[in-house]
Design a protein around this motif. Structure first.
Motif, PDB file in Angstrom:
ATOM      1  N   TYR A  47      23.390  -5.609 -15.183  1.00  0.00           N
ATOM      2  CA  TYR A  47      22.578  -5.949 -13.964  1.00  0.00           C
ATOM      3  C   TYR A  47      22.848  -5.294 -12.974  1.00  0.00           C
ATOM      4  O   TYR A  47      21.769  -5.155 -11.864  1.00  0.00           O
ATOM      5  CB  TYR A  47      22.878  -7.453 -13.919  1.00  0.00           C
ATOM      6  CG  TYR A  47      21.999  -8.059 -12.853  1.00  0.00           C
ATOM      7  CD1 TYR A  47      20.572  -8.587 -13.054  1.00  0.00           C
ATOM      8  CD2 TYR A  47      22.417  -8.311 -11.595  1.00  0.00           C
ATOM      9  CE1 TYR A  47      19.984  -9.170 -12.113  1.00  0.00           C
ATOM     10  CE2 TYR A  47      21.827  -8.753 -10.661  1.00  0.00           C
ATOM     11  CZ  TYR A  47      20.534  -9.289 -10.776  1.00  0.00           C
ATOM     12  OH  TYR A  47      19.692  -9.848  -9.793  1.00  0.00           O
ATOM     13  N   LYS A  48      24.155  -4.919 -12.475  1.00  0.00           N
ATOM     14  CA  LYS A  48      24.351  -4.259 -11.098  1.00  0.00           C
ATOM     15  C   LYS A  48      23.591  -2.852 -11.009  1.00  0.00           C
ATOM     16  O   LYS A  48      23.502  -2.344  -9.870  1.00  0.00           O
ATOM     17  CB  LYS A  48      25.848  -3.832 -11.081  1.00  0.00           C
ATOM     18  CG  LYS A  48      26.353  -2.939 -12.284  1.00  0.00           C
ATOM     19  CD  LYS A  48      27.700  -2.900 -12.297  1.00  0.00           C
ATOM     20  CE  LYS A  48      28.207  -2.135 -13.503  1.00  0.00           C
ATOM     21  NZ  LYS A  48      29.761  -2.132 -13.536  1.00  0.00           N
ATOM     22  N   LYS A  51      18.844  -3.232  -9.247  1.00  0.00           N
ATOM     23  CA  LYS A  51      18.429  -2.488  -8.014  1.00  0.00           C
ATOM     24  C   LYS A  51      18.318  -1.091  -7.638  1.00  0.00           C
ATOM     25  O   LYS A  51      17.356  -0.700  -6.981  1.00  0.00           O
ATOM     26  CB  LYS A  51      19.081  -3.305  -7.073  1.00  0.00           C
ATOM     27  CG  LYS A  51      19.263  -4.719  -6.983  1.00  0.00           C
ATOM     28  CD  LYS A  51      18.042  -5.385  -6.239  1.00  0.00           C
ATOM     29  CE  LYS A  51      18.097  -6.703  -6.032  1.00  0.00           C
ATOM     30  NZ  LYS A  51      16.915  -7.265  -5.389  1.00  0.00           N
ATOM     31  N   SER A  52      19.032  -0.205  -8.572  1.00  0.00           N
ATOM     32  CA  SER A  52      19.202   1.238  -8.035  1.00  0.00           C
ATOM     33  C   SER A  52      18.348   1.932  -8.966  1.00  0.00           C
ATOM     34  O   SER A  52      18.329   3.220  -8.941  1.00  0.00           O
ATOM     35  CB  SER A  52      20.295   1.859  -7.850  1.00  0.00           C
ATOM     36  OG  SER A  52      21.087   1.507  -8.957  1.00  0.00           O
ATOM     37  N   ASP A  64      15.068 -12.161 -14.684  1.00  0.00           N
ATOM     38  CA  ASP A  64      15.529 -11.009 -13.958  1.00  0.00           C
ATOM     39  C   ASP A  64      14.392 -10.330 -13.298  1.00  0.00           C
ATOM     40  O   ASP A  64      14.418  -9.540 -12.652  1.00  0.00           O
ATOM     41  CB  ASP A  64      16.317 -10.074 -14.853  1.00  0.00           C
ATOM     42  CG  ASP A  64      17.678 -10.722 -15.467  1.00  0.00           C
ATOM     43  OD1 ASP A  64      18.583 -11.347 -14.618  1.00  0.00           O
ATOM     44  OD2 ASP A  64      18.171 -10.587 -16.565  1.00  0.00           O
ATOM     45  N   ASP A  67      13.982  -9.657  -9.361  1.00  0.00           N
ATOM     46  CA  ASP A  67      14.884  -8.791  -8.780  1.00  0.00           C
ATOM     47  C   ASP A  67      14.598  -7.363  -9.221  1.00  0.00           C
ATOM     48  O   ASP A  67      15.325  -6.563  -8.975  1.00  0.00           O
ATOM     49  CB  ASP A  67      16.381  -9.213  -9.489  1.00  0.00           C
ATOM     50  CG  ASP A  67      16.764 -10.455  -8.851  1.00  0.00           C
ATOM     51  OD1 ASP A  67      16.321 -10.927  -7.678  1.00  0.00           O
ATOM     52  OD2 ASP A  67      17.746 -11.317  -9.857  1.00  0.00           O
ATOM     53  N   CYS A  68      13.556  -7.170  -9.963  1.00  0.00           N
ATOM     54  CA  CYS A  68      13.437  -5.755 -10.443  1.00  0.00           C
ATOM     55  C   CYS A  68      12.482  -5.000  -9.507  1.00  0.00           C
ATOM     56  O   CYS A  68      11.306  -5.573  -8.989  1.00  0.00           O
ATOM     57  CB  CYS A  68      12.712  -5.869 -11.866  1.00  0.00           C
ATOM     58  SG  CYS A  68      12.283  -4.229 -12.466  1.00  0.00           S
ATOM     59  N   PRO A  69      13.022  -3.941  -8.925  1.00  0.00           N
ATOM     60  CA  PRO A  69      12.326  -3.032  -8.095  1.00  0.00           C
ATOM     61  C   PRO A  69      11.216  -2.252  -8.543  1.00  0.00           C
ATOM     62  O   PRO A  69      10.336  -1.680  -7.555  1.00  0.00           O
ATOM     63  CB  PRO A  69      13.301  -2.257  -7.242  1.00  0.00           C
ATOM     64  CG  PRO A  69      14.226  -2.122  -8.435  1.00  0.00           C
ATOM     65  CD  PRO A  69      14.192  -3.237  -9.196  1.00  0.00           C
TER      66      PRO A  69
END
Length: 98
Positions: A47-48, A51-52, A64, A67-69
């Motif tokens: 999960y970490k 974001k990147s 999730d 939180d998905c960009p």
């Protein structure tokens, strides 16, 4: 092989969030994906990296998705959907008969 994100979403009966016409050419890990790749998030220890990620799209569960960009395919079982998509993008070679 390559598929649109819309076609891949239909193949796994998921929900698309993002650009339906995005072209996906390969699968990759969430850490190493690029904009022509699709990856998945099933194990919370990864999960970490969400974001990147530089992936074109991520296959993940509803919990999730917010939180998905990047573009996403939302399914109940991300691992199974990833396996199906990997088989579409990278079909096994068929041996010659005889």
């Amino acid at each position: 092989m390559e598929y649109s994100l819309e076609d891949l979403t239909k193949a796994v009966q998921g929900e698309l969030r993002g650009q339906a016409d995005r072209i996906i050419q390969t699968v990759a890990t969430i850490q190493n994906a690029d904009d022509a790749s699709i990856t998945f998030l099933a194990n919370r220890s990864y999960y970490k990296y969400l974001k990147s990620t530089q992936a074109g799209a991520v296959i993940l569960s509803e919990k999730d998705a917010d939180d998905c960009p990047v573009d996403a395919i939302i399914v109940k079982n991300p691992s199974l959907a990833y396996a199906k998509i990997a088989a579409l993008l990278h079909p096994a070679d068929q041996p010659e008969s005889g």
